[in-house]
Design an enzyme around this catalytic site. Sequence first.
Site, PDB file in Angstrom:
ATOM      1  N   ASP A   8     -18.450  68.428 -31.016  1.00 34.32           N
ATOM      2  CA  ASP A   8     -17.292  68.887 -31.777  1.00 34.32           C
ATOM      3  C   ASP A   8     -16.600  70.009 -31.004  1.00 34.32           C
ATOM      4  O   ASP A   8     -17.143  71.101 -30.858  1.00 34.32           O
ATOM      5  CB  ASP A   8     -17.773  69.387 -33.137  1.00 34.32           C
ATOM      6  CG  ASP A   8     -16.668  69.870 -34.046  1.00 34.32           C
ATOM      7  OD1 ASP A   8     -15.510  70.010 -33.591  1.00 34.32           O
ATOM      8  OD2 ASP A   8     -16.975  70.124 -35.223  1.00 34.32           O
ATOM      9  N   ILE A   9     -15.401  69.750 -30.531  1.00 34.20           N
ATOM     10  CA  ILE A   9     -14.659  70.718 -29.716  1.00 34.20           C
ATOM     11  C   ILE A   9     -14.375  72.016 -30.476  1.00 34.20           C
ATOM     12  O   ILE A   9     -14.243  73.077 -29.869  1.00 34.20           O
ATOM     13  CB  ILE A   9     -13.361  70.084 -29.160  1.00 34.20           C
ATOM     14  CG1 ILE A   9     -12.821  70.896 -27.970  1.00 34.20           C
ATOM     15  CG2 ILE A   9     -12.326  69.901 -30.257  1.00 34.20           C
ATOM     16  CD1 ILE A   9     -11.729  70.185 -27.191  1.00 34.20           C
ATOM     17  N   ASN A  22       0.355  66.199 -32.188  1.00 32.88           N
ATOM     18  CA  ASN A  22       1.528  65.343 -32.289  1.00 32.88           C
ATOM     19  C   ASN A  22       2.754  66.226 -32.037  1.00 32.88           C
ATOM     20  O   ASN A  22       2.643  67.443 -31.978  1.00 32.88           O
ATOM     21  CB  ASN A  22       1.592  64.613 -33.639  1.00 32.88           C
ATOM     22  CG  ASN A  22       1.649  65.560 -34.814  1.00 32.88           C
ATOM     23  OD1 ASN A  22       2.453  66.486 -34.851  1.00 32.88           O
ATOM     24  ND2 ASN A  22       0.785  65.340 -35.795  1.00 32.88           N
ATOM     25  N   GLY A  30      -7.528  62.860 -36.638  1.00 28.95           N
ATOM     26  CA  GLY A  30      -8.390  62.978 -35.470  1.00 28.95           C
ATOM     27  C   GLY A  30      -8.688  64.411 -35.076  1.00 28.95           C
ATOM     28  O   GLY A  30      -8.882  65.284 -35.921  1.00 28.95           O
ATOM     29  N   VAL A  31      -8.707  64.658 -33.769  1.00 31.21           N
ATOM     30  CA  VAL A  31      -9.037  65.987 -33.251  1.00 31.21           C
ATOM     31  C   VAL A  31      -7.991  67.021 -33.690  1.00 31.21           C
ATOM     32  O   VAL A  31      -8.324  68.176 -33.946  1.00 31.21           O
ATOM     33  CB  VAL A  31      -9.227  65.971 -31.711  1.00 31.21           C
ATOM     34  CG1 VAL A  31      -7.914  65.793 -30.979  1.00 31.21           C
ATOM     35  CG2 VAL A  31      -9.932  67.224 -31.237  1.00 31.21           C
ATOM     36  N   ASP A  32      -6.742  66.611 -33.807  1.00 36.19           N
ATOM     37  CA  ASP A  32      -5.672  67.514 -34.233  1.00 36.19           C
ATOM     38  C   ASP A  32      -5.964  68.066 -35.629  1.00 36.19           C
ATOM     39  O   ASP A  32      -5.916  69.277 -35.866  1.00 36.19           O
ATOM     40  CB  ASP A  32      -4.340  66.760 -34.202  1.00 36.19           C
ATOM     41  CG  ASP A  32      -3.119  67.646 -34.420  1.00 36.19           C
ATOM     42  OD1 ASP A  32      -3.214  68.876 -34.259  1.00 36.19           O
ATOM     43  OD2 ASP A  32      -2.056  67.087 -34.735  1.00 36.19           O
ATOM     44  N   GLY A 121      -7.381  57.787 -29.316  1.00 34.79           N
ATOM     45  CA  GLY A 121      -7.618  57.433 -30.724  1.00 34.79           C
ATOM     46  C   GLY A 121      -6.485  56.567 -31.237  1.00 34.79           C
ATOM     47  O   GLY A 121      -6.229  55.477 -30.720  1.00 34.79           O
ATOM     48  N   TYR A 123      -3.460  56.722 -30.718  1.00 37.32           N
ATOM     49  CA  TYR A 123      -2.411  56.439 -29.734  1.00 37.32           C
ATOM     50  C   TYR A 123      -2.793  55.278 -28.809  1.00 37.32           C
ATOM     51  O   TYR A 123      -2.017  54.876 -27.965  1.00 37.32           O
ATOM     52  CB  TYR A 123      -2.081  57.691 -28.921  1.00 37.32           C
ATOM     53  CG  TYR A 123      -1.293  58.742 -29.683  1.00 37.32           C
ATOM     54  CD1 TYR A 123      -1.013  58.630 -31.040  1.00 37.32           C
ATOM     55  CD2 TYR A 123      -0.826  59.864 -29.035  1.00 37.32           C
ATOM     56  CE1 TYR A 123      -0.292  59.596 -31.721  1.00 37.32           C
ATOM     57  CE2 TYR A 123      -0.098  60.844 -29.706  1.00 37.32           C
ATOM     58  CZ  TYR A 123       0.164  60.700 -31.047  1.00 37.32           C
ATOM     59  OH  TYR A 123       0.882  61.660 -31.716  1.00 37.32           O
TER      60      TYR A 123
END
Length: 168
Positions: A8-9, A22, A30-32, A121, A123
């Site tokens: 997990d970043i 985005n 997702g990560v965002d 992901g 995209y």
Amino acid sequence: MIQLIQGDITRLVVDAIVNAANSSLLGGGGVDGAIHRAAGPSLLEECRKIRNRQGGCETGEAVITGAGNLPSRFVIHTVGPVWNGGEQNELQLLRNCYENSLALAVKNKVQTIAFPNISTGIYRFPKQLAAEIAISTVKEFTLNDMLEKVIFVSFDQENYAIYKNLML
């Protein structure tokens, strides 16, 4: 200098983490979404200020904010390309994401930076190709020895295996 981890970043203690954002910079999936949730409202507020000033962030570009409640000092937001079969300059745009994020890191005296798997992901960028671009771009950039450590963080096993194979 270049490291790979699965995890997990948002939990990493580094100078900066990169957000696969985005163009609105206002959070998403997702990560965002994970980064925005973990950072808290101050991150969204900084992103709104950037958006009000410059209208968001273009594909391939990057902007930097504080990290809110995250253990890092900064979040570098970059907008990866949506995969359209490779006919819309997606390869160069993805390379730009890494180059522009690294340039912002150096400009802000970042020594350690962590990247997610940008655009792989929703995209739909092909994971193998995205990993090849990420690794080659970072290697070219780090030849300048401006950064102490670059970490690729794969949340899923598939991306982790691809990166591990390429980094052997």
